[in-house]
Design a protein around this motif. Structure first.
Motif, mmCIF file in Angstrom:
data_model
loop_
_atom_site.group_PDB
_atom_site.id
_atom_site.type_symbol
_atom_site.label_atom_id
_atom_site.label_comp_id
_atom_site.label_asym_id
_atom_site.label_seq_id
_atom_site.Cartn_x
_atom_site.Cartn_y
_atom_site.Cartn_z
ATOM 1 N N ASP A 397 39.583 50.923 34.359
ATOM 2 C CA ASP A 397 39.213 51.434 33.616
ATOM 3 C C ASP A 397 40.385 52.582 33.553
ATOM 4 N N GLU A 398 40.802 52.721 35.228
ATOM 5 C CA GLU A 398 42.075 53.623 35.517
ATOM 6 C C GLU A 398 42.650 52.745 36.372
ATOM 7 N N HIS A 400 45.692 54.693 39.489
ATOM 8 C CA HIS A 400 46.610 55.117 40.141
ATOM 9 C C HIS A 400 46.939 54.359 41.570
ATOM 10 N N LYS A 414 39.502 52.709 39.228
ATOM 11 C CA LYS A 414 37.933 53.009 38.668
ATOM 12 C C LYS A 414 37.360 51.529 37.856
ATOM 13 N N ARG A 424 33.848 52.710 42.001
ATOM 14 C CA ARG A 424 35.076 53.521 42.432
ATOM 15 C C ARG A 424 35.516 52.996 43.567
#
Ligand code: KIV
Ligand code: ZN
Length: 523
Positions: A397-398, A400, A414, A424
């Motif tokens: 989903d994410e 970074h 994530k 996470r």
């Protein structure tokens, strides 16, 4: 000989069976369907879709291909034993035109060391396997594995027994890529001159490329009367690979004056099929590969260019358009509509339904906003990526990344699982890619041993997409994953996740009790 005329050579594609056995080339069901559809567009005569008894995954993919791909013979491999043959039939029976392919090794070294069986026992096994297969299916192929290293007279006896037992095609494999063209020509000539009933069946050839002669050996067999060639797209396959489909087909077409035979292959689909297989497997043909390599039609030397301008045939024996290579690759922009997009997708050899087309078109529009020029390769990448994203169970989903020069990089991830879990996870590494990989491994609990990491620019320019291919080992097995994005770290993470997902799916299906899998092992 059955059905087709004597100057027609059948093309039997085994990309999904022998090709898929190449290290790191295993494909998901979606990917296999994509390849099978490309093979049907190519108009090959037979698709060997897999080895149903080898694993539940193989069974399922053969069955799905048999149910969904028509207008072509769908074949499944089986050893000469009742369990394999019945399993193959179970997977194949929904096909319009099913074929069971049974094999048993015949060479002395295989008889003594692999099978511990005497010559007569091998013949009995072959006969029983073929007879059982014929009770289930009218179209039965038989292969004496390692035929090229089998005593010639004994090979003749095996082939004769196979014909009497009801085989409709007899395939002669050069399993370890040992033979050379003159010798193979003599072997086929011997069989044709000495085996009673040989004219009633179709003789087939199956070559491996260990000495770089798979195509030459296959052509020699055709000259000696073989009328089916077994091959794979881009020549993929175990070790040095199999006979390359595009090479053998274009050799027969370009030198029809010499060989005097034809295939039914739609040669304009060769390049699209090659691209689909290399996208799916992450295994890209070398630039100088005949027919489908980047440089196969490039003329650099001035004297050649001059000659080409005067008359193309001075230095060109095939036209790029005959193998489906379009000369202009700059296409479509952000104002292009859905109709133009669909047309281009189809020209690239993909057949996708409306739902998938809409998803790809949305991706295309989003990418066209970020990128000035859109190329064929961008569209291929979008389609393949949409496929990869579908496979799960883990979805990013994410992601970074924090990185700078000379220090530790950090990734924050994530992840979502299709069972509803959300995680996470942070990870560190000595670069952004290593940090992302670490976070993925820790979150999913699947630790991989990275063996190779490759980055390809999909197209050109600052906004070009980057394709990452990773080759990893897990529990002694090799896996390959690939993904494409305008951000290379993102591509790397998706490629790594693709492998993790493959392993997670396999482990889930093993937990669900499908343990038949493993040990079938073929050549
Ligand atoms: O190479 C080989 O012998 C094979 C057979 C199973 C046809 O792949
Ligand atoms: Zn093989």
């Amino acid at each position: 000989m059955n059905a087709v005329s004597d100057d027609r050579v059948l093309i039997f594609d085994t990309t999904l069976r022998d090709g898929e056995q190449a290290p790191g080339c295993s494909m998901t069901l979606n990917e296999k369907l994509r390849v099978a559809a490309a093979l049907r567009n190519l108009k090959v005569d037979v698709i060997e879709a897999g080895f149903p008894a080898a694993s539940p995954g193989d069974f399922e993919s053969v069955r799905t291909i048999a149910q969904t791909i028509d207008d072509v013979i769908i074949c499944g491999l089986a050893r000469c034993n009742a369990k394999d043959i019945k399993r193959a039939w179970e997977a194949l029976k929904a096909a319009d035109r099913p074929r069971i392919h049974v094999f048993v090794a015949t060479s002395q070294i295989h008889r003594e060391h692999k099978l511990q069986m005497a010559k007569e026992e091998i013949i009995r096994t072959a006969i029983e396997g073929i007879q059982l297969a014929r009770e289930l299916c009218d179209d039965v192929e038989f292969s004496p594995e390692d035929a090229s290293r089998t005593e010639l007279e004994y090979l003749g006896e095996v082939v004769e027994a196979a014909i009497q037992a009801g085989a409709t095609t007899v395939n002669i494999p050069d399993t370890v890529g040992y033979t050379v063209p003159g010798e193979f020509f003599d072997l086929f000539t011997y069989l044709r001159n000495n085996v009673p009933g040989i004219d009633r069946i179709r003789l087939s050839v199956h070559c491996h490329d260990d000495l770089g002669m798979a195509v030459a050996n296959s052509l020699a067999a055709v000259q000696a009367g073989a009328r089916q060639v077994e091959c794979t797209i881009n020549g993929i396959g175990e070790r040095a690979g199999n006979c390359s489909l595009e090479e053998v087909v274009m050799a027969l077409k370009t030198r029809e004056n010499y060989f005097g035979v034809q295939t039914g292959v739609e040669t304009k689909q060769l390049y699209p099929a090659s691209r689909i297989v290399s996208n799916v497997t992450g295994m890209h043909p070398p630039r100088n590969k005949a027919i489908v390599g980047e440089n196969a039609f490039a003329h650099e030397a001035g004297i050649h260019q001059h000659g080409m301008l005067q008359h193309r045939a001075t230095y060109e024996i095939m036209r790029p358009e005959d193998v489906g290579l379009s000369r202009s690759s700059l296409i479509l922009g952000k104002h292009s509509g859905r109709h133009a997009f669909r047309q281009r997708v189809e020209q690239l050899g993909f057949r996708i339904d409306d739902v998938e087309l809409n998803r790809c078109f949305e991706e295309f529009k989003a990418l066209a906003d970020r990128k000035k020029n859109m190329y064929d390769r961008d569209i291929e990448a979008i389609i393949m990526n949409v496929d990869a994203g579908n496979t799960g169970p883990w979805i990013i989903d994410e992601l970074h990344i924090t990185a700078g020069t000379g220090g530790i990089a950090a990734a924050a991830l994530k992840l979502r699982h299709t069972d509803g879990r959300e995680l996470r996870q942070a990870g560190e590494g000595d670069g952004p890619v290593a940090a992302a990989f670490r976070a993925l491994e820790q979150a999913t609990g699947i630790g991989l041993d990275l063996k190779n990491f490759e980055v390809h620019g999909v197209t050109v320019g600052n906004d070009a997409m980057g394709e990452v291919t990773v080759t990893v080992e897990y529990n002694g097995q090799s896996f390959r994953g690939h993904a494409v994005s305008t951000d290379i770290v993102e591509s790397a993470a998706f490629a790594y996740l693709e492998v993790i997902n493959r392993i997670a799916r396999r482990e889930d299906s093993e937990k669900a009790g499908d343990t038949d899998a493993a040990a079938a092992g073929t050549t």
